[in-house]
Design a protein around this motif. Structure first.
Motif, mmCIF file in Angstrom:
data_model
loop_
_atom_site.group_PDB
_atom_site.id
_atom_site.type_symbol
_atom_site.label_atom_id
_atom_site.label_comp_id
_atom_site.label_asym_id
_atom_site.label_seq_id
_atom_site.Cartn_x
_atom_site.Cartn_y
_atom_site.Cartn_z
ATOM 1 N N LEU A 132 4.110 -2.047 -2.196
ATOM 2 C CA LEU A 132 4.862 -1.953 -3.446
ATOM 3 C C LEU A 132 4.945 -0.496 -3.858
ATOM 4 O O LEU A 132 3.922 0.175 -4.003
ATOM 5 C CB LEU A 132 4.165 -2.770 -4.545
ATOM 6 N N LYS A 133 6.200 0.000 -4.044
ATOM 7 C CA LYS A 133 6.425 1.382 -4.454
ATOM 8 C C LYS A 133 7.318 1.385 -5.686
ATOM 9 O O LYS A 133 8.397 0.790 -5.676
ATOM 10 C CB LYS A 133 7.077 2.182 -3.325
ATOM 11 N N ARG A 152 -1.431 -4.138 0.483
ATOM 12 C CA ARG A 152 -2.260 -3.107 1.090
ATOM 13 C C ARG A 152 -1.881 -1.707 0.623
ATOM 14 O O ARG A 152 -2.703 -0.796 0.695
ATOM 15 C CB ARG A 152 -2.145 -3.180 2.628
ATOM 16 N N THR A 153 -0.641 -1.517 0.168
ATOM 17 C CA THR A 153 -0.186 -0.196 -0.282
ATOM 18 C C THR A 153 0.442 -0.317 -1.663
ATOM 19 O O THR A 153 1.354 -1.132 -1.866
ATOM 20 C CB THR A 153 0.850 0.389 0.702
ATOM 21 N N ARG A 177 -5.468 -0.776 0.691
ATOM 22 C CA ARG A 177 -5.925 0.228 1.643
ATOM 23 C C ARG A 177 -5.442 1.620 1.237
ATOM 24 O O ARG A 177 -6.087 2.608 1.547
ATOM 25 C CB ARG A 177 -5.397 -0.088 3.058
ATOM 26 N N ARG A 178 -4.293 1.673 0.563
ATOM 27 C CA ARG A 178 -3.689 2.953 0.175
ATOM 28 C C ARG A 178 -3.229 2.865 -1.270
ATOM 29 O O ARG A 178 -2.493 1.948 -1.643
ATOM 30 C CB ARG A 178 -2.511 3.297 1.094
ATOM 31 N N PHE A 179 -3.652 3.836 -2.094
ATOM 32 C CA PHE A 179 -3.273 3.881 -3.508
ATOM 33 C C PHE A 179 -2.795 5.285 -3.848
ATOM 34 O O PHE A 179 -3.505 6.266 -3.632
ATOM 35 C CB PHE A 179 -4.462 3.496 -4.392
ATOM 36 N N PRO A 195 -13.092 -1.977 -2.698
ATOM 37 C CA PRO A 195 -13.995 -1.903 -1.531
ATOM 38 C C PRO A 195 -13.303 -1.608 -0.201
ATOM 39 O O PRO A 195 -13.956 -1.141 0.732
ATOM 40 C CB PRO A 195 -14.653 -3.286 -1.506
ATOM 41 N N TYR A 196 -11.972 -1.846 -0.102
ATOM 42 C CA TYR A 196 -11.273 -1.641 1.167
ATOM 43 C C TYR A 196 -10.396 -0.389 1.167
ATOM 44 O O TYR A 196 -9.718 -0.118 2.159
ATOM 45 C CB TYR A 196 -10.408 -2.862 1.495
ATOM 46 N N LEU A 197 -10.418 0.373 0.087
ATOM 47 C CA LEU A 197 -9.532 1.529 -0.039
ATOM 48 C C LEU A 197 -9.888 2.605 0.981
ATOM 49 O O LEU A 197 -11.045 3.012 1.109
ATOM 50 C CB LEU A 197 -9.625 2.106 -1.454
#
Length: 419
Positions: A132-133, A152-153, A177-179, A195-197
């Protein structure tokens, strides 16, 4: 094209994504129109719906096009739209979407944001998203989202928000995973517990006095701009770290061990010396170090860097391969006693490239000694770039220093170059 099998034609046309191109292909023939049903991505650029046919609104055009696709995977909308329009599109394709990119442009629309379901609320219908962007985001209240189990993003650029709203968003995306959060206003303190970032990029507008606490045992890459206090207790897998503060001071950095760190960037007008020393001590395994900090000092007064021992510095960073050093740190390595304790067996074992920015002719002799020492002890040094930046002086010292640098370059022309 007419001789191609249907499967190959579908494969070729499915790679078209621009909405205007899709509309044109639909008009070629019935066979092409049927093949366009299998496209996976629809992209509506900023001005793509300015000249729609009479009697059909831009939002109706989008709805008609997304409704004809068998299984839409990626929807990108940069043209203006309303929350009701977005809701109607996502009611048709929300469950099939894995990627959604929207230019919300609702920063100046705070009144309508509170009057009914917002554009952000509507996004909750696309609950199978993986990416999501969002651009131009106003988030003064928590969006009505359930948990995005597959997301995840998450990227948000140009954001004005309240801290509770951000907390709620992160709670809805526990498996990120990505922020990425760029151009963010309204936040003074942020705590991220994901916890998964693995990758995190944060950029805060304002006075540069934000505080950050990030907890993730898997974090690999972290870029932070605009924070004065940074705490990352679990950093054992961190490989890339960038900290900058162009508006304020960096007062405190608190990390766990950094055994995997390969790249470290430190930028800003002023850092407390304790923060500099702490991060350099932890980054003993770093391979590429970029330092562009102009001053130190714990309070308002800007102070120069204290003396840094040349031998101790390189002994503390034995794996350093590339060193980008600007102004103040280079001056600190060039003090009178910096080269006082050089042992006969001293070497800089891994250094291959040095980029040095020189801004002042002060202590010219010591600076030349430091340059020569890097060449002398850096047995694997292949490139030294000396950048002369805004050097000002009211007398001939700047010219004399530049002459010395030119002479140094001439004597070591295979390695040294001047920019």
């Amino acid at each position: 094209m007419d001789s191609l099998p249907d499967a190959i034609l579908q494969c070729i046309l499915s790679r078209i994504c621009n909405a205007r191109d899709v509309a044109c292909c639909n008009c070629v023939s019935k066979r092409w129109k049927e093949s366009m049903l299998h496209i996976r991505t629809l992209y509506f650029p900023r001005n793509s719906l300015d000249n729609t046919s009479a009697g059909e609104s831009p939002e109706e055009v989008v709805k008609r096009m997304v409704s004809t696709v068998v299984k839409l995977d990626h929807l990108i909308v940069y043209s203006p739209f309303s929350s009701s329009g977005l809701a109607s599109w996502l009611s048709l394709v929300g469950l099939s979407l894995s990627q959604l990119e929207l230019r919300l442009d609702n920063l100046a629309d705070e009144q309508s944001y509170h009057e009914g379901p917002s554009k952000l609320d509507c996004i909750g219908a696309a609950r199978n998203l993986k990416c999501l962007k969002l651009w131009g985001v106003l988030m003064s209240r928590s969006p009505e989202w359930d948990v995005f189990d597959n997301l995840r993003t998450l990227e948000m650029i140009g954001v004005r928000l309240e801290e509770p709203a951000l907390v709620a968003v992160l709670q809805s995306c526990p498996y990120l995973r990505r922020f990425v959060l760029l151009g963010c206003e309204g936040v003074r303190s942020i705590s991220i517990d994901l916890p998964y970032l693995e990758q995190c990029k944060l950029d805060f507008y304002g006075l540069g006095n934000c505080s950050l606490t990030l907890t993730s045992s898997k974090i690999v890459s972290l870029e932070v701009q605009g924070c004065s206090w940074i705490r990352v207790p679990e950093s054992q897998h961190l490989k890339n770290l960038s900290i900058s503060n162009s508006a304020g001071r960096v007062y405190m950095v608190e990390f766990g061990n950094l055994p995997a760190l390969e790249f470290l960037s430190m930028r800003g007008v002023q850092w407390c010396w304790d923060a500099i020393c702490k991060i350099l001590k932890l980054a003993s395994e770093v391979k590429h170090l970029f330092m562009k900090v102009e001053f130190t000092g714990n309070f308002e007064a800007l102070q120069p860097f204290p003396e840094v021992d040349f031998v101790d510095f390189f002994n503390s960073h034995p794996h350093l391969r590339k060193f980008d050093i600007h102004g103040a740190m280079f001056a600190a390595l060039c003090q009178r006693n910096s080269l006082k304790h050089v042992d006969p067996g001293f070497l800089i074992p891994c250094l291959e490239e040095v980029v040095i920015t020189v801004r002042s002719p002060l202590n010219a002799e010591q600076k030349m000694n430091t340059l020569e020492s890097m060449l002398k002890y850096g047995k694997n040094l292949r490139t030294m770039v000396i950048k002369i930046l805004q050097m000002k002086s009211t007398h001939n010292s700047a010219d004399d220093f530049f002459d010395e640098i030119c002479r140094f370059r001439y004597m070591n022309h295979k390695i040294v170059r001047i920019e």
